[in-house]
Design an enzyme around this catalytic site. Structure first.
Site, PDB file in Angstrom:
ATOM      1  N   THR A 129       0.763  -1.408   0.030  1.00 41.17           N
ATOM      2  CA  THR A 129       0.042  -0.092  -0.025  1.00 41.17           C
ATOM      3  C   THR A 129       0.830   1.226  -0.090  1.00 41.17           C
ATOM      4  OG1 THR A 129      -1.443   1.265   1.289  1.00 41.17           O
ATOM      5  CG2 THR A 129      -0.248  -0.215   2.443  1.00 41.17           C
ATOM      6  N   ASP A 130       0.014   2.440  -0.544  1.00 39.43           N
ATOM      7  CA  ASP A 130       0.963   3.669  -0.412  1.00 39.43           C
ATOM      8  C   ASP A 130       0.989   4.188   0.996  1.00 39.43           C
ATOM      9  OD1 ASP A 130      -1.869   4.481  -0.091  1.00 39.43           O
ATOM     10  OD2 ASP A 130      -1.783   5.839  -1.733  1.00 39.43           O
ATOM     11  N   GLU A 131       0.466   3.559   2.023  1.00 42.24           N
ATOM     12  CA  GLU A 131       0.163   4.146   3.393  1.00 42.24           C
ATOM     13  C   GLU A 131       1.680   3.879   4.033  1.00 42.24           C
ATOM     14  OE1 GLU A 131      -3.095   3.422   5.693  1.00 42.24           O
ATOM     15  OE2 GLU A 131      -4.640   3.613   4.041  1.00 42.24           O
ATOM     16  N   TYR A 154      -1.991  -0.380  10.911  1.00 48.20           N
ATOM     17  CA  TYR A 154      -1.946  -1.169   9.734  1.00 48.20           C
ATOM     18  C   TYR A 154      -0.974  -0.661   8.713  1.00 48.20           C
ATOM     19  CZ  TYR A 154      -3.342  -1.588   4.642  1.00 48.20           C
ATOM     20  OH  TYR A 154      -3.193  -1.773   3.488  1.00 48.20           O
ATOM     21  N   LYS A 158       2.159  -3.123   7.399  1.00 50.83           N
ATOM     22  CA  LYS A 158       2.388  -3.482   5.842  1.00 50.83           C
ATOM     23  C   LYS A 158       3.813  -3.055   5.784  1.00 50.83           C
ATOM     24  CE  LYS A 158       0.070  -4.720   2.886  1.00 50.83           C
ATOM     25  NZ  LYS A 158      -0.428  -5.918   2.590  1.00 50.83           N
TER      26      LYS A 158
HETATM   27  P1  NAD Z   1      -9.792  -7.308   2.047  1.00 44.84           P
HETATM   28  O1  NAD Z   1      -9.536  -7.038   3.523  1.00 44.84           O
HETATM   29  O2  NAD Z   1     -10.981  -6.969   1.339  1.00 44.84           O
HETATM   30  O3  NAD Z   1      -9.279  -8.939   1.893  1.00 44.84           O
HETATM   31  C1  NAD Z   1      -8.331  -9.589   2.632  1.00 44.84           C
HETATM   32  C2  NAD Z   1      -8.216 -10.946   2.333  1.00 44.84           C
HETATM   33  O4  NAD Z   1      -7.515 -11.718   2.848  1.00 44.84           O
HETATM   34  C3  NAD Z   1      -9.679 -11.694   2.754  1.00 44.84           C
HETATM   35  O5  NAD Z   1     -10.304 -12.514   1.909  1.00 44.84           O
HETATM   36  C4  NAD Z   1      -9.322 -12.314   3.993  1.00 44.84           C
HETATM   37  O6  NAD Z   1     -10.294 -13.551   4.183  1.00 44.84           O
HETATM   38  C5  NAD Z   1      -8.043 -12.940   3.542  1.00 44.84           C
HETATM   39  N1  NAD Z   1      -7.111 -12.997   4.800  1.00 44.84           N
HETATM   40  C6  NAD Z   1      -7.242 -12.201   5.840  1.00 44.84           C
HETATM   41  N2  NAD Z   1      -6.261 -12.740   6.898  1.00 44.84           N
HETATM   42  C7  NAD Z   1      -5.859 -13.846   6.328  1.00 44.84           C
HETATM   43  C8  NAD Z   1      -4.908 -14.988   6.800  1.00 44.84           C
HETATM   44  N3  NAD Z   1      -4.581 -14.807   7.895  1.00 44.84           N
HETATM   45  N4  NAD Z   1      -4.597 -16.116   6.074  1.00 44.84           N
HETATM   46  C9  NAD Z   1      -5.150 -15.962   5.009  1.00 44.84           C
HETATM   47  N5  NAD Z   1      -6.369 -15.229   4.467  1.00 44.84           N
HETATM   48  C10 NAD Z   1      -6.477 -14.038   5.192  1.00 44.84           C
HETATM   49  O7  NAD Z   1      -8.415  -6.633   1.668  1.00 44.84           O
HETATM   50  P2  NAD Z   1      -8.069  -5.796   0.289  1.00 44.84           P
HETATM   51  O8  NAD Z   1      -8.634  -4.496   0.203  1.00 44.84           O
HETATM   52  O9  NAD Z   1      -8.783  -6.738  -0.938  1.00 44.84           O
HETATM   53  O10 NAD Z   1      -6.483  -5.663   0.073  1.00 44.84           O
HETATM   54  C11 NAD Z   1      -5.750  -6.842  -0.578  1.00 44.84           C
HETATM   55  C12 NAD Z   1      -4.404  -6.461  -0.194  1.00 44.84           C
HETATM   56  O11 NAD Z   1      -4.015  -5.207  -1.068  1.00 44.84           O
HETATM   57  C13 NAD Z   1      -3.859  -6.033   1.098  1.00 44.84           C
HETATM   58  O12 NAD Z   1      -2.374  -6.591   1.229  1.00 44.84           O
HETATM   59  C14 NAD Z   1      -3.942  -4.684   1.308  1.00 44.84           C
HETATM   60  O13 NAD Z   1      -3.003  -4.327   2.231  1.00 44.84           O
HETATM   61  C15 NAD Z   1      -3.581  -4.326  -0.043  1.00 44.84           C
HETATM   62  N6  NAD Z   1      -3.908  -2.921  -0.533  1.00 44.84           N
HETATM   63  C16 NAD Z   1      -5.323  -2.401  -0.533  1.00 44.84           C
HETATM   64  C17 NAD Z   1      -5.789  -1.327  -1.041  1.00 44.84           C
HETATM   65  C18 NAD Z   1      -7.020  -1.056  -0.892  1.00 44.84           C
HETATM   66  O14 NAD Z   1      -7.434   0.133  -1.368  1.00 44.84           O
HETATM   67  N7  NAD Z   1      -8.130  -1.968  -0.743  1.00 44.84           N
HETATM   68  C19 NAD Z   1      -4.850  -0.495  -1.603  1.00 44.84           C
HETATM   69  C20 NAD Z   1      -3.341  -0.960  -1.610  1.00 44.84           C
HETATM   70  C21 NAD Z   1      -3.043  -2.233  -1.091  1.00 44.84           C
HETATM   71  O1  DAU Z   2      -4.222   4.011   0.326  1.00 48.83           O
HETATM   72  C1  DAU Z   2      -4.218   2.610   0.279  1.00 48.83           C
HETATM   73  C2  DAU Z   2      -5.154   2.216   1.498  1.00 48.83           C
HETATM   74  O2  DAU Z   2      -6.825   2.549   1.297  1.00 48.83           O
HETATM   75  C3  DAU Z   2      -5.186   0.679   1.711  1.00 48.83           C
HETATM   76  O3  DAU Z   2      -3.768   0.196   1.750  1.00 48.83           O
HETATM   77  C4  DAU Z   2      -6.082   0.341   2.760  1.00 48.83           C
HETATM   78  O4  DAU Z   2      -6.039  -1.235   2.817  1.00 48.83           O
HETATM   79  C5  DAU Z   2      -7.690   0.854   2.279  1.00 48.83           C
HETATM   80  O5  DAU Z   2      -8.644   0.516   3.389  1.00 48.83           O
HETATM   81  C6  DAU Z   2      -7.451   2.432   2.236  1.00 48.83           C
HETATM   82  O6  DAU Z   2      -7.178   3.151   3.340  1.00 48.83           O
HETATM   83  P1  DAU Z   2      -8.151   4.488   3.924  1.00 48.83           P
HETATM   84  O7  DAU Z   2      -7.879   4.532   5.383  1.00 48.83           O
HETATM   85  O8  DAU Z   2      -7.709   5.329   2.876  1.00 48.83           O
HETATM   86  O9  DAU Z   2      -9.509   3.998   3.134  1.00 48.83           O
HETATM   87  P2  DAU Z   2     -10.972   4.302   3.881  1.00 48.83           P
HETATM   88  O10 DAU Z   2     -12.017   3.792   3.043  1.00 48.83           O
HETATM   89  O11 DAU Z   2     -11.190   3.533   5.383  1.00 48.83           O
HETATM   90  O12 DAU Z   2     -10.988   5.685   4.092  1.00 48.83           O
HETATM   91  C7  DAU Z   2     -10.787   6.718   3.087  1.00 48.83           C
HETATM   92  C8  DAU Z   2     -10.956   7.966   3.616  1.00 48.83           C
HETATM   93  O13 DAU Z   2     -12.265   8.050   4.130  1.00 48.83           O
HETATM   94  C9  DAU Z   2     -10.062   8.309   4.786  1.00 48.83           C
HETATM   95  O14 DAU Z   2      -9.483   9.567   4.772  1.00 48.83           O
HETATM   96  C10 DAU Z   2     -10.887   7.985   5.959  1.00 48.83           C
HETATM   97  C11 DAU Z   2     -12.151   8.654   5.575  1.00 48.83           C
HETATM   98  N1  DAU Z   2     -13.504   7.924   6.143  1.00 48.83           N
HETATM   99  C12 DAU Z   2     -13.543   6.480   6.294  1.00 48.83           C
HETATM  100  C13 DAU Z   2     -14.571   6.015   6.795  1.00 48.83           C
HETATM  101  C14 DAU Z   2     -14.679   4.549   6.899  1.00 48.83           C
HETATM  102  C15 DAU Z   2     -14.576   8.703   6.688  1.00 48.83           C
HETATM  103  O15 DAU Z   2     -14.465   9.895   6.673  1.00 48.83           O
HETATM  104  N2  DAU Z   2     -15.565   8.128   7.238  1.00 48.83           N
HETATM  105  C16 DAU Z   2     -15.771   6.613   7.214  1.00 48.83           C
HETATM  106  O16 DAU Z   2     -16.774   6.230   7.971  1.00 48.83           O
END
Ligand code: NAD
Ligand code: DAU
Length: 348
Positions: A129-131, A154, A158
């Site tokens: 992630t970019d975080e 988180y 990562k």
């Molecule tokens: P998600 O939470 O939707 O899915 C995570 C998946 O991992 C689920 O299917 C869960 O059952 C599985 N999982 C969790 N713990 C596990 C374990 N111990 N063993 C096996 N499986 C397990 O997550 P996502 O949003 O699809 O993100 C996927 C990946 O991409 C993550 O590594 C996240 O850090 C990264 N990522 C997400 C975003 C985003 O915006 N969602 C952006 C950048 C990177």
């Molecule tokens: O940047 C990549 C990341 O983006 C991934 O690595 C994470 O897995 C993914 O969850 C996401 O993280 P964020 O914290 O940016 O996403 P989230 O959807 O939780 O929040 C997006 C923005 O909205 C953030 O500034 C927090 C705000 N927010 C979020 C929620 C859930 C609100 O204002 N209200 C809310 O209820």
């Protein structure tokens, strides 16, 4: 002979799109290892579950015996590692679970992969992630050279997993690649995250909780565009390299929320302005990063990738998917989800 890949977390949001894209390409055989936590959902994969080049294994990436067994059973050419605890708010209330899966789970996979590193053509692809780069001020972008500065449990977990992957590359010559992506959105997004949470709340005429003043900025990318980038990097990315992936698409939260409210009003046949009335400013997230913005020039120059959709197009596809998949949304937002919702948002 099929090219065997272990995908972890393939039942989650991004993972299911990645699995589908690889299964469609018949030269691959995909083993999807997923623990099916609250975020994992086999409903995301019904269209591929009977494909001959697809296999599902329910299990934990930190179960080293199981992981080792899978490596012995299948002669994996590659690993695409997505399994993680992914929600920042949950990491604030329960950091240990994030260390267990994101750090220890990753190291368990690395330990198993260590044994095949001598083979030619293998690849351990870690999805990150970019975080990990921390928070930006009002200017500038994250590049692959930006120093790590994670701010939440988180992102710290990562960042730690990224460091372990690079350490295995350096110490054991593990052939790895890492990508760090910005915020994804699209079909199958779990409704604890901002966009699907808002869609669900607007549908149910519930308040739209906006943290702080809604001034935080995120760079949004349609999930299918991320999946395309992941396949490209798996196939063509250079070993030992990092690629940043982003949408070149920054939105202040409040502007995004207003755009979504207006789109939902149109789709639901509401009078314009109806959904905006639900906007409610609530207590800010602890340690809330102000701004993320990715410079994805390396990926576009080296591998020719760019996002395929505008944000308005992607958001419309997303809204249409959620409105057309009522059962999916109801199934994931009943029971345990409601407990989480009430604990997290009541009296906020
Ligand atoms: P998600 O939470 O939707 O899915 C995570 C998946 O991992 C689920 O299917 C869960 O059952 C599985 N999982 C969790 N713990 C596990 C374990 N111990 N063993 C096996 N499986 C397990 O997550 P996502 O949003 O699809 O993100 C996927 C990946 O991409 C993550 O590594 C996240 O850090 C990264 N990522 C997400 C975003 C985003 O915006 N969602 C952006 C950048 C990177
Ligand atoms: O940047 C990549 C990341 O983006 C991934 O690595 C994470 O897995 C993914 O969850 C996401 O993280 P964020 O914290 O940016 O996403 P989230 O959807 O939780 O929040 C997006 C923005 O909205 C953030 O500034 C927090 C705000 N927010 C979020 C929620 C859930 C609100 O204002 N209200 C809310 O209820």
């Amino acid at each position: 002979m099929a090219h065997n890949i272990l995908v972890t977390g393939g039942a989650g949001f991004i993972g299911s799109h990645v699995v589908r894209r690889f299964v469609q390409d018949k030269k691959y055989h995909i083993v999807n290892l997923d623990k099916l936590t609250y975020a994992g959902n086999l409903e995301n994969l019904t269209d591929v579950e009977n494909e001959v080049n697809y296999e599902f294994v329910k299990g934990d990436i930190s179960d080293s015996v199981l992981v080792q067994k899978l490596f012995e059973l299948h002669d994996f050419e590659g690993v695409i590692h997505l399994a993680a605890e992914s929600h920042v708010d949950r990491s604030i209330s329960n950091p240990l679970e994030f260390v267990q899966t994101n750090v220890i789970g990753t190291v368990c996979l690395l330990e198993a992969a260590k044994n095949w590193t001598k083979g030619e053509g293998k690849k351990f692809y870690h999805i990150s992630t970019d975080e990990v780069y921390g928070s930006l001020g009002s200017e500038g972008f994250f590049t692959e050279k930006t120093s790590y500065d994670p701010q939440s449990p988180y992102s710290a977990s990562k960042a730690s997993s990224d460091h372990f992957v690079r350490a295995y590359g350096n110490t054991y010559q593990l052939p790895f690649v890492i990508s760090n992506c910005s915020n994804n959105y699209g079909p199958n997004h779990f409704p604890e995250k901002l966009i699907p949470l808002l869609i669900n709340n607007i549908k149910n005429n519930r308040p739209l909780p906006i943290y702080g003043k809604g001034e935080n900025v995120r760079d949004w990318l349609y999930v299918e565009d991320h999946a395309v980038a992941i396949k490209l990097i798996y196939e063509k990315g250079r070993i030992g390299e990092t690629y940043n992936i982003g949408g070149f698409n920054e939105w202040k939260n409040i502007d995004l929320v207003e755009l979504l409210c207006d789109m939902m009003d149109e789709k639901l046949g509401n009078q314009k302005g109806t959904s905006r009335k639900l906007i409610t400013f609530v207590k800010d997230r602890a340690g809330h990063d102000l701004r993320y913005a990715i410079d994805a020039t390396k990926l576009s120059k080296e591998l020719g990738w760019k996002p395929s959709l505008t944000f308005e197009e992607g958001l419309e596809k997303t809204v249409d998917w959620f409105l057309g998949n009522e059962k999916w949304l109801t199934d994931v937002t009943t029971g345990v989800y409601m407990n989480y919702y009430e604990e997290h948002y009541n009296n906020r």
